[in-house]
Design a protein around this motif. Structure first.
Motif, PDB file in Angstrom:
ATOM      1  N   ARG A   4       0.793  -1.457  -0.001  1.00  0.00           N
ATOM      2  CA  ARG A   4      -0.018  -0.220   0.020  1.00  0.00           C
ATOM      3  C   ARG A   4       0.989   1.390   0.000  1.00  0.00           C
ATOM      4  O   ARG A   4       1.933   1.357   0.450  1.00  0.00           O
ATOM      5  CB  ARG A   4      -1.017  -0.171   1.224  1.00  0.00           C
ATOM      6  CG  ARG A   4      -0.181   0.033   2.489  1.00  0.00           C
ATOM      7  CD  ARG A   4      -1.299   0.231   3.613  1.00  0.00           C
ATOM      8  NE  ARG A   4      -1.698  -1.069   4.007  1.00  0.00           N
ATOM      9  CZ  ARG A   4      -2.374  -1.170   5.211  1.00  0.00           C
ATOM     10  NH1 ARG A   4      -2.558  -0.142   6.172  1.00  0.00           N
ATOM     11  NH2 ARG A   4      -2.617  -2.487   5.426  1.00  0.00           N
ATOM     12  N   THR A   5       0.389   2.384  -0.523  1.00  0.00           N
ATOM     13  CA  THR A   5       0.911   3.830  -0.622  1.00  0.00           C
ATOM     14  C   THR A   5       0.628   4.350   0.741  1.00  0.00           C
ATOM     15  O   THR A   5      -0.120   4.380   1.390  1.00  0.00           O
ATOM     16  CB  THR A   5       0.335   4.607  -1.745  1.00  0.00           C
ATOM     17  OG1 THR A   5       0.416   4.019  -2.996  1.00  0.00           O
ATOM     18  CG2 THR A   5       1.004   6.024  -1.656  1.00  0.00           C
ATOM     19  N   THR A   6       1.981   4.542   1.323  1.00  0.00           N
ATOM     20  CA  THR A   6       1.911   5.644   2.778  1.00  0.00           C
ATOM     21  C   THR A   6       1.752   7.007   2.427  1.00  0.00           C
ATOM     22  O   THR A   6       2.438   7.660   1.650  1.00  0.00           O
ATOM     23  CB  THR A   6       3.080   5.097   3.435  1.00  0.00           C
ATOM     24  OG1 THR A   6       3.165   3.783   3.523  1.00  0.00           O
ATOM     25  CG2 THR A   6       3.139   5.694   4.899  1.00  0.00           C
ATOM     26  N   THR A 118      -3.999  10.511  -1.179  1.00  0.00           N
ATOM     27  CA  THR A 118      -2.912  10.831  -0.497  1.00  0.00           C
ATOM     28  C   THR A 118      -1.766  11.759  -0.804  1.00  0.00           C
ATOM     29  O   THR A 118      -0.959  12.186  -0.053  1.00  0.00           O
ATOM     30  CB  THR A 118      -2.036   9.295   0.048  1.00  0.00           C
ATOM     31  OG1 THR A 118      -1.891   8.690  -1.109  1.00  0.00           O
ATOM     32  CG2 THR A 118      -3.060   8.617   1.003  1.00  0.00           C
ATOM     33  N   ARG A 290      -2.661   1.035  -5.319  1.00  0.00           N
ATOM     34  CA  ARG A 290      -2.522   1.977  -4.134  1.00  0.00           C
ATOM     35  C   ARG A 290      -2.944   1.257  -2.845  1.00  0.00           C
ATOM     36  O   ARG A 290      -2.464   1.528  -1.942  1.00  0.00           O
ATOM     37  CB  ARG A 290      -3.176   3.110  -4.480  1.00  0.00           C
ATOM     38  CG  ARG A 290      -2.494   4.033  -5.542  1.00  0.00           C
ATOM     39  CD  ARG A 290      -3.323   5.490  -5.695  1.00  0.00           C
ATOM     40  NE  ARG A 290      -2.693   6.298  -6.361  1.00  0.00           N
ATOM     41  CZ  ARG A 290      -1.747   7.155  -6.288  1.00  0.00           C
ATOM     42  NH1 ARG A 290      -1.339   7.167  -5.156  1.00  0.00           N
ATOM     43  NH2 ARG A 290      -1.185   7.831  -7.294  1.00  0.00           N
ATOM     44  N   ALA A 291      -3.974   0.890  -2.898  1.00  0.00           N
ATOM     45  CA  ALA A 291      -4.661   0.022  -1.695  1.00  0.00           C
ATOM     46  C   ALA A 291      -3.844  -1.252  -1.179  1.00  0.00           C
ATOM     47  O   ALA A 291      -4.162  -1.591  -0.088  1.00  0.00           O
ATOM     48  CB  ALA A 291      -6.082  -0.117  -2.027  1.00  0.00           C
ATOM     49  N   ASP A 345      -6.889  -5.451   4.455  1.00  0.00           N
ATOM     50  CA  ASP A 345      -5.902  -4.381   4.621  1.00  0.00           C
ATOM     51  C   ASP A 345      -6.080  -3.527   3.348  1.00  0.00           C
ATOM     52  O   ASP A 345      -6.017  -2.073   3.776  1.00  0.00           O
ATOM     53  CB  ASP A 345      -4.453  -5.027   4.165  1.00  0.00           C
ATOM     54  CG  ASP A 345      -4.117  -5.855   5.465  1.00  0.00           C
ATOM     55  OD1 ASP A 345      -4.652  -5.379   6.650  1.00  0.00           O
ATOM     56  OD2 ASP A 345      -2.955  -6.307   5.254  1.00  0.00           O
ATOM     57  N   ALA A 346      -6.605  -3.774   2.265  1.00  0.00           N
ATOM     58  CA  ALA A 346      -6.889  -2.751   1.219  1.00  0.00           C
ATOM     59  C   ALA A 346      -8.201  -2.042   1.679  1.00  0.00           C
ATOM     60  O   ALA A 346      -8.370  -0.829   1.260  1.00  0.00           O
ATOM     61  CB  ALA A 346      -7.244  -3.690  -0.191  1.00  0.00           C
ATOM     62  N   ASP A 348      -9.154  -1.406   4.647  1.00  0.00           N
ATOM     63  CA  ASP A 348      -9.033  -0.536   5.608  1.00  0.00           C
ATOM     64  C   ASP A 348      -8.055   0.905   5.010  1.00  0.00           C
ATOM     65  O   ASP A 348      -8.414   1.903   5.559  1.00  0.00           O
ATOM     66  CB  ASP A 348      -7.766  -0.938   6.512  1.00  0.00           C
ATOM     67  CG  ASP A 348      -7.190  -0.199   7.891  1.00  0.00           C
ATOM     68  OD1 ASP A 348      -8.160   0.120   8.601  1.00  0.00           O
ATOM     69  OD2 ASP A 348      -6.139   0.150   7.617  1.00  0.00           O
ATOM     70  N   TRP A 349      -7.252   0.515   4.183  1.00  0.00           N
ATOM     71  CA  TRP A 349      -6.541   1.599   3.528  1.00  0.00           C
ATOM     72  C   TRP A 349      -7.410   2.719   2.823  1.00  0.00           C
ATOM     73  O   TRP A 349      -7.500   4.071   2.887  1.00  0.00           O
ATOM     74  CB  TRP A 349      -5.617   1.246   2.452  1.00  0.00           C
ATOM     75  CG  TRP A 349      -4.613   2.374   1.819  1.00  0.00           C
ATOM     76  CD1 TRP A 349      -3.458   2.851   2.127  1.00  0.00           C
ATOM     77  CD2 TRP A 349      -5.020   3.047   0.741  1.00  0.00           C
ATOM     78  NE1 TRP A 349      -3.125   3.880   1.365  1.00  0.00           N
ATOM     79  CE2 TRP A 349      -3.930   4.043   0.353  1.00  0.00           C
ATOM     80  CE3 TRP A 349      -6.034   3.136  -0.408  1.00  0.00           C
ATOM     81  CZ2 TRP A 349      -3.782   4.954  -0.584  1.00  0.00           C
ATOM     82  CZ3 TRP A 349      -6.014   3.976  -1.242  1.00  0.00           C
ATOM     83  CH2 TRP A 349      -4.954   5.036  -1.579  1.00  0.00           C
ATOM     84  N   ARG A 352      -9.808   4.544   5.202  1.00  0.00           N
ATOM     85  CA  ARG A 352      -9.074   5.617   6.069  1.00  0.00           C
ATOM     86  C   ARG A 352      -8.722   6.740   5.040  1.00  0.00           C
ATOM     87  O   ARG A 352      -8.793   7.903   5.637  1.00  0.00           O
ATOM     88  CB  ARG A 352      -7.791   4.921   6.649  1.00  0.00           C
ATOM     89  CG  ARG A 352      -7.627   4.094   7.655  1.00  0.00           C
ATOM     90  CD  ARG A 352      -6.516   3.727   8.397  1.00  0.00           C
ATOM     91  NE  ARG A 352      -5.637   3.043   7.343  1.00  0.00           N
ATOM     92  CZ  ARG A 352      -4.512   3.331   6.810  1.00  0.00           C
ATOM     93  NH1 ARG A 352      -4.195   4.569   6.813  1.00  0.00           N
ATOM     94  NH2 ARG A 352      -4.009   2.372   6.111  1.00  0.00           N
ATOM     95  N   THR A 353      -8.258   6.484   4.059  1.00  0.00           N
ATOM     96  CA  THR A 353      -7.981   7.559   3.061  1.00  0.00           C
ATOM     97  C   THR A 353      -8.961   8.244   2.149  1.00  0.00           C
ATOM     98  O   THR A 353      -9.007   9.595   1.872  1.00  0.00           O
ATOM     99  CB  THR A 353      -6.713   7.173   2.034  1.00  0.00           C
ATOM    100  OG1 THR A 353      -7.320   6.159   1.049  1.00  0.00           O
ATOM    101  CG2 THR A 353      -5.592   6.521   2.940  1.00  0.00           C
TER     102      THR A 353
END
Length: 474
Positions: A4-6, A118, A290-291, A345-346, A348-349, A352-353
């Motif tokens: 994932r991208t931070t 992001t 990205r995710a 996890d994807a 979640d990303w 959140r974003t």
């Protein structure tokens, strides 16, 4: 899967911002106009371009007599690998009118293309820092954006309200990322299941853009073949209904009669092919990268219930009758078909974003055309759902333009929306948000372009997801 991208951290200290701004201003240049409207604008303004430390470029246009308001414009989605210029207005004609009325216009390119939230949010705020350091603090700062830029604008409004006085979204993805990708999955799932069940066409987990293009082309070929039969046309209409694709969705189309089911479906057929070409595969693949995985699912979805809430369910029912096809049987087939699960996890990303709480602390006006196939007008229902749950309803108003197409607003309509938001910021209360008042404002702002605000209430968004309703997850 690609990690994932931070999100980058935006510098908070004044010293850090000034250092970044000094570097950015080294690239200030004056550019040539690209049209007659732009020529008018550049004749009366100072035009500045530069580069942010992130690599994003920015653009600023200052009028000869600044009225003290700066408009921070967030542009729409640019396909991965495509040109990504900075923009500070939606179109040249609107830009010229805004500059004539004394508004300062600013905006960045975002450091990357694609689902770049992001990058977009910090780059937009950094552009605002550059403006403030060069010209001083604005009397009023309004964030506005169109299409994907409406998502960026809403993210700024929710997460950085201290930086702005109000926000304006036009044709925006105000439903957020999870809702968007879930609802984009449903029509392609229906098309594959009903038209090409043994094709093996992947709908998620696409490894690269070449694979995405191949999958899009394969499903498009199935849709083209199906369009030649009454049964195929009915099934395409069903898929369209699961995305709330309107029956009039491009200004070039003839607006069909309320009971002209064939003409309605023909218009949707064009939009379905556009969805396959634009968002359902290539844009999804970039967002998945990205995710860090697949952020969409249809586990637990009842497609009969979704159709029951669709804005075009009557058309689907009539086309199935005409074709002598059992709608109940096809819905049962969809509900029995193997489902697609998401990568937690994807999810979640993306949550959140790119998803929203609905918590507003500054006024927001959201405007949509009623005939939008790419970002259906029902996204406004999703926004209101979140805002209502968060207790922010007094800060939100929504308005609707009677036109087909994505972001097909006239300059007059856009200025009317801006002036209505400004009036709210000045007086502390909303008034003049009814269609008659909006059209009057539009005519006063620019009588040469249309004013088509109407009373409208969108049907529910079929796959809502927001942070105010966490139980709507997997």
């Amino acid at each position: 899967m690609t990690p994932r991208t931070t999100p980058r951290t935006h510098p908070h200290s004044r010293t850090a911002r000034r250092t970044a701004c000094a570097a950015a201003l080294l690239l200030a240049v004056t550019t040539l106009p690209t049209s007659a409207a732009a020529a008018t604008a550049t004749a009366t303004t100072g035009h500045i371009e530069g580069q942010l430390p992130s690599g994003a470029t920015y653009m600023m246009d200052m009028p000869a007599a600044w009225n003290g308001t700066v408009l921070l414009f967030s542009h729409g989605y640019n396909q991965a690998g495509s040109p990504n210029p900075a923009q500070d207005a939606p179109d040249d004609a609107t830009k010229a009118l805004l500059l004539e009325k004394g508004y300062a216009l600013i905006g960045s390119s975002y450091a990357t293309t694609g689902w770049a939230v992001t990058d977009a949010v910090p780059d937009q705020l950094a552009t605002l820092d550059v403006f403030t350091d060069r010209f001083g603090t604005a009397r009023r700062t309004i964030a506005w954006g169109r299409s994907y830029g409406g998502l960026v604008t809403t993210a700024i409004a929710e997460r950085h309200p201290e930086r702005i006085d109000g926000s304006l979204s036009t044709c925006g993805l105000v439903h957020g990322g999870i809702a968007n990708w879930n609802n984009t999955l449903d029509p392609v799932f229906a098309l594959k299941t009903l038209l090409a069940p043994d094709s093996g066409i992947p709908l998620t987990g696409l490894p690269d853009q070449a694979a995405a293009t191949s999958a899009a082309n394969a499903l498009t070929a199935e849709v083209d073949s199906a369009q030649s039969s009454a049964a195929g046309r009915a099934r395409i209409a069903l898929a369209a209904a699961l995305h709330n694709i309107p029956v009039w969705n491009q200004p070039t189309q003839t607006r069909p009669a309320a009971d002209d089911w064939d003409a309605q479906q023909a218009n949707q057929y064009d939009a379905v092919k556009g969805l396959l070409k634009i968002a359902a595969f290539n844009r999804r693949q970039e967002a998945e990268v990205r995710a860090g995985g697949n952020m969409a699912w249809n586990t637990g979805v009842d497609y009969a219930a979704l159709l029951g809430q669709s804005s075009v369910r009557k058309e689907v029912t009539e086309l199935y009758k005409k074709a002598g096809l059992s709608l109940r049987a096809d819905l049962a087939t969809l509900n029995r078909a193997p489902r697609i699960g998401a990568d937690p996890d994807a999810v979640d990303w993306m949550s959140r974003t790119s998803s929203f709480t609905g918590k507003l602390t500054k006024p927001q006006l959201s405007v949509h055309t009623i005939g939008d196939a790419l970002v259906p007008v029902q996204t406004e229902s999703a926004l209101r759902r979140a805002v209502t749950a968060a207790g922010s309803t007094p800060l939100l108003r929504q308005a609707y333009v009677d036109n087909a197409g994505h972001c097909t607003f006239s300059p007059a309509e856009q200025l009317a929306a801006l002036h209505t938001l400004e009036d709210r910021l000045t007086t502390g209360r909303w008034h003049g948000t009814d269609p008659e008042s909006l059209n009057s404002r539009a005519a006063a702002a620019d009588s040469s372009t249309p004013a088509r605000y109407v009373t409208y209430r969108p049907t529910p968004y079929l796959r809502p997801y927001d942070l105010a309703h966490p139980a709507d997850g997997q």
